[in-house]
Design an enzyme around this catalytic site. Structure first.
Site, mmCIF file in Angstrom:
data_model
loop_
_atom_site.group_PDB
_atom_site.id
_atom_site.type_symbol
_atom_site.label_atom_id
_atom_site.label_comp_id
_atom_site.label_asym_id
_atom_site.label_seq_id
_atom_site.Cartn_x
_atom_site.Cartn_y
_atom_site.Cartn_z
ATOM 1 N N CYS A 335 -7.636 -2.550 -6.624
ATOM 2 C CA CYS A 335 -7.124 -2.005 -5.351
ATOM 3 C C CYS A 335 -7.854 -0.751 -4.863
ATOM 4 O O CYS A 335 -8.187 -0.685 -3.670
ATOM 5 C CB CYS A 335 -5.628 -1.739 -5.425
ATOM 6 S SG CYS A 335 -4.768 -2.467 -6.794
ATOM 7 N N GLN A 382 -8.935 -11.018 -12.195
ATOM 8 C CA GLN A 382 -7.834 -11.313 -11.282
ATOM 9 C C GLN A 382 -8.356 -12.050 -10.053
ATOM 10 O O GLN A 382 -9.438 -11.733 -9.571
ATOM 11 C CB GLN A 382 -7.182 -10.010 -10.812
ATOM 12 C CG GLN A 382 -6.514 -9.228 -11.923
ATOM 13 C CD GLN A 382 -5.950 -7.916 -11.412
ATOM 14 O OE1 GLN A 382 -6.620 -7.198 -10.698
ATOM 15 N NE2 GLN A 382 -4.726 -7.618 -11.787
ATOM 16 N N HIS A 516 -0.786 -6.572 -1.865
ATOM 17 C CA HIS A 516 -1.559 -7.047 -3.023
ATOM 18 C C HIS A 516 -1.079 -8.459 -3.309
ATOM 19 O O HIS A 516 0.131 -8.692 -3.301
ATOM 20 C CB HIS A 516 -1.262 -6.252 -4.299
ATOM 21 C CG HIS A 516 -1.322 -4.773 -4.173
ATOM 22 N ND1 HIS A 516 -2.334 -4.036 -4.743
ATOM 23 C CD2 HIS A 516 -0.497 -3.877 -3.596
ATOM 24 C CE1 HIS A 516 -2.112 -2.751 -4.508
ATOM 25 N NE2 HIS A 516 -1.009 -2.623 -3.819
HETATM 26 ZN ZN LIG Z 1 -3.943 -4.521 -5.893
#
Ligand SMILES: [Zn+2]
Ligand SMILES: [Zn+2]
Length: 646
Positions: A335, A382, A516
């Protein structure tokens, strides 16, 4: 009289001193028979506890998690009793319920417990259970409790940390134990019990302490439930992703490379790549843009994001550059990097939403004892993306993300799932950052999106993070186990911390909202779950190799190669087994490796320009003789059954 509020909001007027069991009886005899535990105003109590004030009562049966916990915790008392009888002089420590069953940590002194002893312990537990002993709580003073346990240093330590006046014992039969409470009405409903294993466990989990023996057990209200559970355990062992990963040549762990750092073998890498391509294609249609960011970042980046506070001191330590004295951290989250991508230029509201996607590899320190196959690792990738939008766009963005997650689940054979919407605790508004107006907007956006998409969802108050509400998908696998997959999280925090902005229609600067989301979560964990869910029989579109060509002998090598070329022209992934082995052996091995189709070629096939097709797991059906074109049609039909267009 007191007023007892039930979960459906209805209120029962009960006499002072009524018990949860009395309340159950006042509703129906059937309910009273099934109630095994209760909570009052959020605190676990006995079904026999007298209620003296107004409050909210929840009654639990075996079908509730809390009911199972009470059942298993109660069985651990009975097992402790049996152990004390069979091994006089042992010291009991702690015996809680866990997700599946319970354990008791015991100091056996000089005595030993082995697999051969399990049966006699189980028999004794069931014998005691049949005597239908009630569990009864009794208060004990601290001095008295310490005196009773003067020879048990473990219980003494536990009691020392308790306030005088709060200490209780639980009695059943002629046995007692230090206990906070939360039991089933009596031992009679324990009809089946099994000791699952014994293992070493340090007192209070600290390796500086003495090692105790942890006895794991499970119990059920019906014999059939136990039989089913044991079958499930066997099947889970067969499907263990660590075992399948080895058999299918997907991944490997090397002590030299390091614990918790998976190495993807060619077939595993191909599988990952296919999943990535699949998601990238759908994301492109959904308006995402791919970005790439480095594996490390300046320590200050994570101080700004707040990740340093969470993953700093207890994680991998900073990397220092020799000359400049810079400090870098391994990236624990993508992020912050994506926030800085957003900050690379100014934006107008007309440019939003921006959707940045990256298969970003992150590193988090996990203690070696916590590592487990691909589900708990130290480095993982991810399928991350961050959406930056205006508060008014949240609604539509949330719906888009849900569509994408549902598409992913559908294409991979996860049909059974529920959603959990985590919202604020309205009694504690100070816990949360961001304006009340924005929170309301976000929570309403999530709930309306969940409703609109026909999700089976629950709303959990107080479960939101301090920085925003979220939606989690809980997926049930083929063995009935629940996994959390596909989190969608609203965030008001990082846009503040990174001072993100866009110019609104009013020509003023505003903060965007950040979402997110990761439908898979991580590639590692997702593939582990997928392996166990499908037992390695992935949907055909995902298989690294969809077919194996088995030649009847080396004589047909050239024809096998020709078939392979033709298959490649049809974008079918295949390989050749041209070893000088019997066809029977080749088929058995191909079945083991889970190739969906086996294509047998010999003299007959070469002469007719055909292949003899055998589908995995359909031995009885016999082979069918088809041309390559016909086979391509068969395989495409199979693929289209699961893989739809997004
Ligand atoms: Zn994130
Ligand atoms: Zn207890």
């Amino acid at each position: 009289m007191i007023q007892v509020t039930l979960p459906d909001g209805s209120i029962k007027e009960m006499a002072q001193g009524a018990t949860p069991m009395d309340v159950a009886k006042s509703i129906s005899e059937g309910l009273a028979r099934n109630v095994i535990s209760a909570s009052y105003n959020g605190t676990t109590i006995e079904t026999t506890t007298t209620l003296t004030t107004n409050g909210t009562l929840v009654l639990y049966t075996w079908n509730d998690v809390a009911g199972k916990k009470a059942f298993w915790h109660s069985t651990s008392h009975v097992m402790a009793q049996a152990l004390e009888e069979l091994y006089p002089g042992i010291k009991l420590t702690l015996g809680p319920a866990i997700d599946n069953g319970f354990y008791y940590d015991v100091d056996f002194g000089d005595q030993k417990i082995t697999d051969a002893d399990f049966k006699k312990i189980e028999d004794r537990v069931l014998e005691i259970s049949r005597e239908k002993h009630e569990f009864k709580m009794r208060p004990v003073s601290k001095a008295e409790a310490l005196a009773i346990y003067k020879n048990n240093e473990y219980k003494t330590e536990l009691i020392s940390n308790l306030e005088d006046g709060t200490i209780t014992f639980c009695d059943h039969a002629n046995f007692f134990d230090l206990c906070r409470g939360g039991h089933i009405p009596n031992t009679g409903i324990i009809k089946a019990m099994k000791i699952l294993s014994v293992a070493g466990a340090y007192w209070r989990g600290d390796e500086k302490n003495k090692q105790l023996t942890r006895v794991y057990g499970i119990s059920f209200p019906k014999q059939k439930d136990l039989t089913d559970y044991l079958e499930l355990l066997e099947e889970a062992k067969r499907r263990d992703h660590r075992k399948l990963g080895k058999e299918l040549d997907l991944f490997h762990f090397s002590q030299k490379v390091g614990q918790g750092l998976p190495l993807w073998l060619p077939k595993g890498a191909a599988l990952r790549d296919r999943l990535e391509q699949f998601l990238k294609k759908a994301q492109k249609k959904a308006g995402y843009e791919q970005v790439v960011t480095p594996h490390i970042g300046m320590k200050d980046l994570y101080v700004t994001s707040g990740h340093y506070a969470k993953y700093g001191a207890d994680s991998f330590q900073p990397i220092h550059t020799p000359a400049e004295g810079e400090e870098f951290l391994l990236k624990p989250m993508n992020c912050p990097h994506h926030c800085e991508i957003y900050n690379a230029r100014p934006w107008s509201y007309k440019d939003l939403p921006k959707r940045y996607a990256e298969f970003g590899t992150v590193y988090r320190y996990e203690q070696s004892g916590e590592l487990h196959g691909l589900t708990r690792v130290r480095g993982f990738t991810q399928d991350d993306a961050h959406i930056f939008c205006t508060p008014d766009q949240l609604d539509a963005e949330f719906k888009n993300v849900i569509d994408l997650v549902l598409y992913v689940f559908g294409s991979l054979g996860f049909e059974n799932f529920t959603a959990q919407v985590s919202v604020r605790d309205l009694d504690n508004p100070d816990k949360y950052i961001g304006s009340v107006e924005n929170w309301e907007k976000a929570e309403n956006a999530i709930i309306s999106a969940a409703k609109d998409k026909g999700l089976n969802y629950v709303i959990e108050a107080g479960e939101a993070a301090f920085y925003g509400p979220k939606l989690d998908f809980m997926v049930k696998d083929a063995l009935g186990r629940s996994w959390q997959l596909g989190t969608i999280q609203v965030d008001y925090n990082l846009p503040e911390r990174f001072e993100l902005s866009y110019k609104g229609a009013d020509d003023k600067l505003h903060r965007p909202v950040m979402i997110h989301r990761a439908p898979f979560g991580s590639m590692e964990r997702f593939i582990a779950i997928l392996l166990e869910h499908t037992a390695g029989n992935f949907p055909i579109w995902l298989m690294p190799e969809q077919a194996i060509i088995l030649s009847l002998s080396e004589k047909y090598e050239n024809y096998a190669k020709k078939v392979l070329d033709l298959l490649e022209n049809h974008e079918i992934r295949a390989l050749i087994d041209n070893r000088n082995e019997t066809i029977g052996k080749k088929i058995r091995e191909a079945e083991m490796k889970k190739y969906p189709f086996m294509l047998i070629v010999g003299e007959e096939e070469e002469k007719n320009g055909t292949i003899s097709v055998r589908q995995r797991g359909q031995e009885g059906k016999g082979n069918i003789s088809v041309t390559i074109e016909e086979f391509a049609a068969i395989i495409n039909e199979e693929i289209n059954k699961t893989l739809k267009q997004f």
